[in-house]
Motif scaffolding. Sequence first.
Motif, PDB file in Angstrom:
ATOM      1  N   SER A 190      33.876 105.406 -44.934  1.00 18.35           N
ATOM      2  CA  SER A 190      34.682 106.616 -44.731  1.00 18.35           C
ATOM      3  C   SER A 190      35.856 106.758 -45.696  1.00 18.35           C
ATOM      4  N   PRO A 191      36.635 105.691 -45.953  1.00 19.97           N
ATOM      5  CA  PRO A 191      37.768 105.865 -46.880  1.00 19.97           C
ATOM      6  C   PRO A 191      37.340 106.187 -48.307  1.00 19.97           C
ATOM      7  N   ARG A 192      36.060 105.993 -48.612  1.00 20.47           N
ATOM      8  CA  ARG A 192      35.589 106.256 -49.972  1.00 20.47           C
ATOM      9  C   ARG A 192      35.198 107.713 -50.179  1.00 20.47           C
ATOM     10  N   PHE A 193      35.284 108.501 -49.151  1.00 14.73           N
ATOM     11  CA  PHE A 193      34.941 109.922 -49.241  1.00 14.73           C
ATOM     12  C   PHE A 193      36.157 110.764 -48.890  1.00 14.73           C
ATOM     13  N   ALA A 194      36.298 111.903 -49.576  1.00 12.88           N
ATOM     14  CA  ALA A 194      37.402 112.816 -49.260  1.00 12.88           C
ATOM     15  C   ALA A 194      37.175 113.450 -47.890  1.00 12.88           C
ATOM     16  N   LEU A 195      35.931 113.822 -47.617  1.00 18.51           N
ATOM     17  CA  LEU A 195      35.575 114.372 -46.309  1.00 18.51           C
ATOM     18  C   LEU A 195      34.730 113.332 -45.594  1.00 18.51           C
ATOM     19  N   ASN A 196      34.839 113.272 -44.279  1.00 23.64           N
ATOM     20  CA  ASN A 196      34.075 112.261 -43.549  1.00 23.64           C
ATOM     21  C   ASN A 196      32.587 112.420 -43.801  1.00 23.64           C
ATOM     22  N   PRO A 197      31.921 111.371 -44.269  1.00 28.02           N
ATOM     23  CA  PRO A 197      30.486 111.484 -44.523  1.00 28.02           C
ATOM     24  C   PRO A 197      29.702 111.530 -43.214  1.00 28.02           C
ATOM     25  N   PRO A 198      28.536 112.169 -43.194  1.00 29.87           N
ATOM     26  CA  PRO A 198      27.731 112.247 -41.957  1.00 29.87           C
ATOM     27  C   PRO A 198      27.046 110.918 -41.694  1.00 29.87           C
ATOM     28  N   LEU A 199      27.713 110.058 -40.927  1.00 33.88           N
ATOM     29  CA  LEU A 199      27.204 108.705 -40.717  1.00 33.88           C
ATOM     30  C   LEU A 199      26.732 108.457 -39.289  1.00 33.88           C
ATOM     31  N   SER A 200      26.602 109.525 -38.492  1.00 28.64           N
ATOM     32  CA  SER A 200      26.115 109.309 -37.133  1.00 28.64           C
ATOM     33  C   SER A 200      24.598 109.153 -37.149  1.00 28.64           C
ATOM     34  N   GLY A 201      24.064 108.567 -36.113  1.00 31.17           N
ATOM     35  CA  GLY A 201      22.616 108.456 -35.961  1.00 31.17           C
ATOM     36  C   GLY A 201      21.944 107.581 -36.997  1.00 31.17           C
ATOM     37  N   LEU A 202      22.545 106.428 -37.280  1.00 30.30           N
ATOM     38  CA  LEU A 202      21.928 105.516 -38.248  1.00 30.30           C
ATOM     39  C   LEU A 202      20.934 104.559 -37.560  1.00 30.30           C
ATOM     40  N   GLU A 203      20.735 104.726 -36.256  1.00 29.78           N
ATOM     41  CA  GLU A 203      19.778 103.866 -35.551  1.00 29.78           C
ATOM     42  C   GLU A 203      18.406 104.546 -35.583  1.00 29.78           C
ATOM     43  N   ILE A 204      17.514 104.022 -36.396  1.00 27.03           N
ATOM     44  CA  ILE A 204      16.172 104.577 -36.524  1.00 27.03           C
ATOM     45  C   ILE A 204      15.195 103.599 -35.865  1.00 27.03           C
ATOM     46  N   PRO A 205      14.400 104.043 -34.883  1.00 26.36           N
ATOM     47  CA  PRO A 205      13.466 103.133 -34.209  1.00 26.36           C
ATOM     48  C   PRO A 205      12.510 102.467 -35.205  1.00 26.36           C
ATOM     49  N   GLY A 206      12.404 101.140 -35.108  1.00 33.67           N
ATOM     50  CA  GLY A 206      11.505 100.400 -35.997  1.00 33.67           C
ATOM     51  C   GLY A 206      12.146 100.021 -37.325  1.00 33.67           C
ATOM     52  N   TRP A 207      13.356 100.480 -37.552  1.00 29.10           N
ATOM     53  CA  TRP A 207      14.038 100.185 -38.806  1.00 29.10           C
ATOM     54  C   TRP A 207      15.399  99.587 -38.507  1.00 29.10           C
ATOM     55  N   SER A 208      15.780  98.593 -39.286  1.00 29.57           N
ATOM     56  CA  SER A 208      17.114  98.019 -39.074  1.00 29.57           C
ATOM     57  C   SER A 208      17.977  98.288 -40.307  1.00 29.57           C
ATOM     58  N   LEU A 209      19.236  98.479 -40.028  1.00 27.41           N
ATOM     59  CA  LEU A 209      20.202  98.734 -41.096  1.00 27.41           C
ATOM     60  C   LEU A 209      20.417  97.451 -41.903  1.00 27.41           C
ATOM     61  N   VAL A 210      20.416  97.579 -43.221  1.00 30.87           N
ATOM     62  CA  VAL A 210      20.597  96.408 -44.078  1.00 30.87           C
ATOM     63  C   VAL A 210      21.993  96.401 -44.696  1.00 30.87           C
ATOM     64  N   GLY A 211      22.473  97.570 -45.066  1.00 28.55           N
ATOM     65  CA  GLY A 211      23.790  97.643 -45.699  1.00 28.55           C
ATOM     66  C   GLY A 211      23.874  98.845 -46.620  1.00 28.55           C
ATOM     67  N   ALA A 212      24.869  98.822 -47.497  1.00 31.10           N
ATOM     68  CA  ALA A 212      25.068  99.974 -48.385  1.00 31.10           C
ATOM     69  C   ALA A 212      25.539  99.520 -49.752  1.00 31.10           C
ATOM     70  N   ARG A 213      25.348 100.415 -50.685  1.00 31.00           N
ATOM     71  CA  ARG A 213      25.790 100.140 -52.041  1.00 31.00           C
ATOM     72  C   ARG A 213      26.185 101.455 -52.691  1.00 31.00           C
ATOM     73  N   MET A 214      27.222 101.410 -53.541  1.00 27.61           N
ATOM     74  CA  MET A 214      27.584 102.601 -54.291  1.00 27.61           C
ATOM     75  C   MET A 214      26.638 102.710 -55.483  1.00 27.61           C
ATOM     76  N   VAL A 215      26.060 103.882 -55.660  1.00 26.64           N
ATOM     77  CA  VAL A 215      25.068 104.083 -56.727  1.00 26.64           C
ATOM     78  C   VAL A 215      25.410 105.368 -57.478  1.00 26.64           C
ATOM     79  N   PRO A 216      24.840 105.553 -58.681  1.00 25.75           N
ATOM     80  CA  PRO A 216      25.069 106.825 -59.379  1.00 25.75           C
ATOM     81  C   PRO A 216      24.394 107.972 -58.629  1.00 25.75           C
ATOM     82  N   GLY A 217      25.126 109.022 -58.365  1.00 30.94           N
ATOM     83  CA  GLY A 217      24.543 110.203 -57.734  1.00 30.94           C
ATOM     84  C   GLY A 217      24.184 111.228 -58.780  1.00 30.94           C
ATOM     85  N   THR A 218      24.171 112.485 -58.396  1.00 27.29           N
ATOM     86  CA  THR A 218      23.830 113.523 -59.374  1.00 27.29           C
ATOM     87  C   THR A 218      25.041 113.906 -60.197  1.00 27.29           C
ATOM     88  N   ARG A 219      26.226 113.877 -59.589  1.00 24.93           N
ATOM     89  CA  ARG A 219      27.444 114.265 -60.300  1.00 24.93           C
ATOM     90  C   ARG A 219      28.556 113.240 -60.185  1.00 24.93           C
TER      91      ARG A 219
END
Lengths: 174, 281
Positions: free
Chosen positions: B179-208
């Motif tokens: 959250s502190p890395r974004f000016a606006l709160n990123p949509p981070l709700s609902g990260l629980e996907i059945p059959g999938w477990s969260l591994v983590g995150a990484r900053m990557v090049p986006g489009t802009r």
Amino acid sequence: MNREWSDDTGSLRRFGLALARDDRFVLDDASATRLVDKLIRQSAVAPIAEEFPSRLKGRARAFARLIQLYRRHVRRLAMEDVEGGWTEGSGARSGPAVVNGVRALPLELREALLLVVLGGFSHGEATEALDIPMSCLLERLERGRMRLAQHMGVSFDPVRETNWQGAPHLRVIK
Amino acid sequence: MTDRFASSEAHGYVDSCLDPQQKRAFEARLHEESELRRRVETWQAQNEAIRLAFGASPRTRFSLGRPSNENATARLNAETDLRRVESSPAPRKAGSGETSQAARPVAEAPPPALGMLRWAAVGALAFGLLCVSASGGPADPRDALMDAGASALRAFSAAAVAPLDMPTHDARALAKWLSPRFALNPPLSGLEIPGWSLVGARMVPGTRSAAALILFENEDHVRAGLMIEPLDAPPALAPLARRIGAVASAAATEGGHGIAAMGPSVSVVAALMRGRGAGGD
């Protein structure tokens, strides 16, 4: 990700593009885009390299850094350009009158006007970002707006026009 | 009062730097001095023309040294106020705009002379946009998002050796880190996907700009990803899906963010998009 500059990259880039595109050194939008992207990258690295130490915070510091880098770029180009024989206003003029008018403004008038109008800085913030006193900022805004009005074919009372028309901008010390 | 001093007040008025009391006093003077009024109207028109010409939103005001999240909120408030002013045919009551942001009045009804100019400029802009869309239109940002997302997922798939910036199974810890890395709160709700477990995150090049790639893994160690990139006021676009090689992908833009979901199947991609409230069907 560096939070200080990346949050407002859109407005910083917009400001940079408006500032960098002039009639002297950067004559087309593609060159302006390349230059501004390079300067924004450099401004992100500047705090790591401890260039331009500043007491400014956040957004104002990002804008101030970009202005400093652009001034340095212009100084370097101006030194190289002395032998080439440059004449003012030699660049291609296409686009709306206001854009041409802004591009034709001297750098110090352009950066003051764009910082306030396009960057959304208050006068107090702009004086800190440009590191100039308030009277100097107001004088630059006045001269910039008068020149722009003149460029767009609007004239005010003759006394004030004559006062500002011949006023020198940044002096070149040889 | 000297001419120079009057001029400094005029600049303050035009750039919305006067406090409400000074502004009222200056407006009273504007009624009496036609030359001053003419000058102020010209400068206001210049400001509007510059903002329009260089693609800025009208009248945003920021405070020096304030946290960027607050600046972003101020910008949103200013734009909301301005939309309200423009959509309302009745003139605003005196002082009504100064209650919400007394220190920094940001959105004001333009003087009558400027109204025509503004609408003319908006008309010209709309015509220009129509011309652009008639000739094929600008590139869809969702395509670029899907491409960038697929590249990022390939780079950080199971075979990749690049470490994650934030390895975690805890969605709340991830939200706290991101959250502190974004000016606006990123949509981070609902990260629980059945059959999938969260591994983590990484900053990557986006489009802009830089984007966050959130990675998920199933029991077969197959990975799916969700890329969230802050964008500069993107239009709200519904999810668009397509396949990029073996990767199913979907992207949407909403609320100042571009969102791309990538995975081995359409169902997991749809689940990831649904978690953002973006549909995904």
